[in-house]
Structure formats: C-alpha cells, structure tokens
Scaffold this active site. Sequence first.
Site, PDB file in Angstrom:
ATOM      1  N   ASN A 195     -15.407 -32.536  18.285  1.00 60.78           N
ATOM      2  CA  ASN A 195     -16.667 -32.241  17.599  1.00 60.78           C
ATOM      3  C   ASN A 195     -17.688 -31.746  18.614  1.00 60.78           C
ATOM      4  O   ASN A 195     -17.364 -31.572  19.796  1.00 60.78           O
ATOM      5  CB  ASN A 195     -17.176 -33.479  16.843  1.00 60.78           C
ATOM      6  CG  ASN A 195     -17.318 -34.678  17.756  1.00 60.78           C
ATOM      7  OD1 ASN A 195     -18.048 -34.640  18.754  1.00 60.78           O
ATOM      8  ND2 ASN A 195     -16.612 -35.763  17.441  1.00 60.78           N
TER       9      ASN A 195
ATOM     10  N   LYS B 225     -20.473 -52.178   8.136  1.00 62.77           N
ATOM     11  CA  LYS B 225     -19.898 -52.344   9.475  1.00 62.77           C
ATOM     12  C   LYS B 225     -20.547 -53.480  10.261  1.00 62.77           C
ATOM     13  O   LYS B 225     -20.308 -53.632  11.454  1.00 62.77           O
ATOM     14  CB  LYS B 225     -19.971 -51.010  10.227  1.00 62.77           C
ATOM     15  CG  LYS B 225     -19.186 -49.935   9.455  1.00 62.77           C
ATOM     16  CD  LYS B 225     -19.080 -48.607  10.130  1.00 62.77           C
ATOM     17  CE  LYS B 225     -18.285 -47.651   9.247  1.00 62.77           C
ATOM     18  NZ  LYS B 225     -18.085 -46.330   9.862  1.00 62.77           N
TER      19      LYS B 225
END
Length: 404
Positions: free
Chosen positions: A210, A341
Amino acid sequence: MTLKGKTIVLGVCGGIAAYKAAALCSKLVQAGAEVHVIMTASAIKFIAPLTFQTLSRNHVTVDTFAEMDPSVVTHIHLADHADLIIIAPATANMIAKMAYGLADDMLSTTLLAAEAPIMVAPAMNVHMYAHPAVVQNMGILRARGVRFIEPGEGQLACGYVGKGRLAEPEEIVAIIEAKFAENKPLKGRKILVTAGGTKERLDPVRYMTNDSSGKMGFAIAEAAKEMGAEVTVVYGATTVEPPQGVELISIESANDMLNAVLSKLPQMDIVIKAAAVADYRAEEISPHKIKKTDERLTITFVKNIDILQTIGKQKTHQFVVGFAAETENLEAHAISKLKSKNCDLVVANDVTQTGAGFGTDTNIIRIYDRSGLVVALPLMDKKAAAKHLLTLIAERTAAPGSDE
C-alpha cells in the site's frame, strides 16, 4: 553523552564574546549533540567559520542564499530539524530583530521559521543591556516563551565593569541539559509503535502493498523518545529513514509484524499501531516468477490475522491505540474499530483530505475513545500531531496521585 540524539542550532552574533561560542560548540558536541552553526556577517569578523566547522563537523551557514544542498531550503531545513536553538552570544541588534520579526540574514530568517524552543544568551555593554529598548525587547521575547540565560557580571571588553558578560559555556550547557531533562511525561514507559506498510509476496519478484510512508509512525516514535519513553519500532516498507535512539525491528509481511509485536507485547506499557497492514495475503506464493500467459490471472487471497484485534484480546495492562485511515463515514468506522478491537483510543484520518493522505508530511486527525470524539486536530505537521496524541496518552496512563 547527555545530549545524544539532540540537534542543536547554535546562532553566533557579532561580538567579542563570539570566541566563547567556540568552546560552547565543542562542549555541546562532546555532550553528544548534533550541532549546526549559523553565523551573522558581523560574527565572522571576530572568529572564522572554519573554527566552528572543525568543532561541529558540519557546514557553517552565513549567507541565506548560499544553498549547499539543492534538495532542501537550508533555513527551513535547519528550523524543522532543530530540537533547540541557542543564540550565544546574542547582540542587542539580534534581540531587536527577533522581537519585531525581522528576517534580513540567515539567523533571523531561520528563527522565524523555527518551532523548536529558543534560548538566548546576551552579551553586550552594561549600559546597552540596561537600555529601555533592550529591556522591552527581551520582555516581548520572554512573553513568547523565549528563555534568556542571564549574562554574568565582571570586567567587560569595553573596559566597563558590570552585567553583560556572556554566561560561561559550562553554565549554558548545564541549562540546556536541564531543559531536555524537563517535561518527560512518558519517562519510564515502554512504548511499541508499528509503522509503514507490509508486503505480501506473490512470487520472488512481486508483492502486494500500500501507499504507507511510515512518516506518522516514525514521528510518534521520535516524539515518544523525546518525552522520555523507551521506544520499540516494528516497521515495514517506508519512504523515510527510521528515527535514531530507539529499538528497530524491520519486517516484511503482516505475519512477520504479528510475530514481532506479540513477542514484545508482554513488556510494553503502551502500544500504538500506526502501520498500514495488508488485510489479505496470497494463499500460495509461487516459488518462481509468474509468467505472462493467459489474458486473465487469478490469485486466491486469504485473510491475515488481525494484529490490532489480537493485541486487544491478549492485552493485560497495556494501553492500546489503533489507527483508522478512512475514505468515508470516519467517525462511525473509527468507533466501530475501537470497540471491536478493544482499543483505548483510535486515531482516525480521512485520507481523501488534502494534507492527510499517505506520504504527506502533515496530517488531520481525530482521536476517539468509547465515549466518542476526544479531540479534532487541524492540519499540522505529523510530529506536532504525534506530540498531541502522546500528551493525551500520558495523561490517561498517569498513575493516580502521580505528578505527571
């Protein structure tokens, strides 16, 4: 090596006390500092630039237009990289320039571009030092946060006896060392920072990645070190050099990062996951270069283990901060990520905004906790954004009754 890792810009003005600046430069280097000297045109009448070049082992800058490195604008580069600027000796003329924002030479121009702390050590005739204009100018600068190192009293070069002698180099170095010992809200904390992008191999010469540059993670690591933390950086692909003075663990894939992070997790107090980790990897990595044959190429990807979610499940006492680079529904996605998370904070940015995307030197961040938005920061340098984030973390992780 009390100043190891610190970059100090030493400004030398034109006065007989300039000879003391050479001793100051030497002592700063001996203390471990990276010293860059800027001299005024008057200063070189008293002492040669070669003296400071030899002592600092860096080029000495005098002329604003004498650009030695075409890849940077020197006065901006020096201002951006300085941890501290010290003017010693500082003349009445330079103090006046600073007070009124004049920029007609290299030193005054650099000072206007600087965001680092500034110290001024005046040296001049006793009557000049006491003149109302000089007193007023110093007052203006003190109000802006400039710290003055008081001159000593004694026999002056002009023959007068009184206050106006440049402070001794040993005293100035001691004040600088004390300055860097102040404001260490993360002293004693162990912080793990992830940075950069991961690479997921397709074959020996190709991979999926990325646009992450690693700049934000490295800015956080550098700021955390300056705030007293013991820092470990696990980093993947980046476009900039990692910070000095921290533990560095270089990885390639998401799985590499997972293993490195989990091996360090039990020792950490704070985990800041700023890396851009690939969500998927190739199910099979070709042992040889994939050849161009058919019109279509089909590769099956499988999901990587979510590092942040794993940290959230395994954490015991750690304060965990996640990052969310989004292109839409910023707040909803950030809060969802925080809860799913098990993070304590999530730092979110809309990468479609100018100045907030991958690879930039700036960022526009919003910080969320379980109650929602904590703070929205405007466009700013990534190092400044990192300091805001770390200050918030320091406040939230301070032990009850501590003086942090």
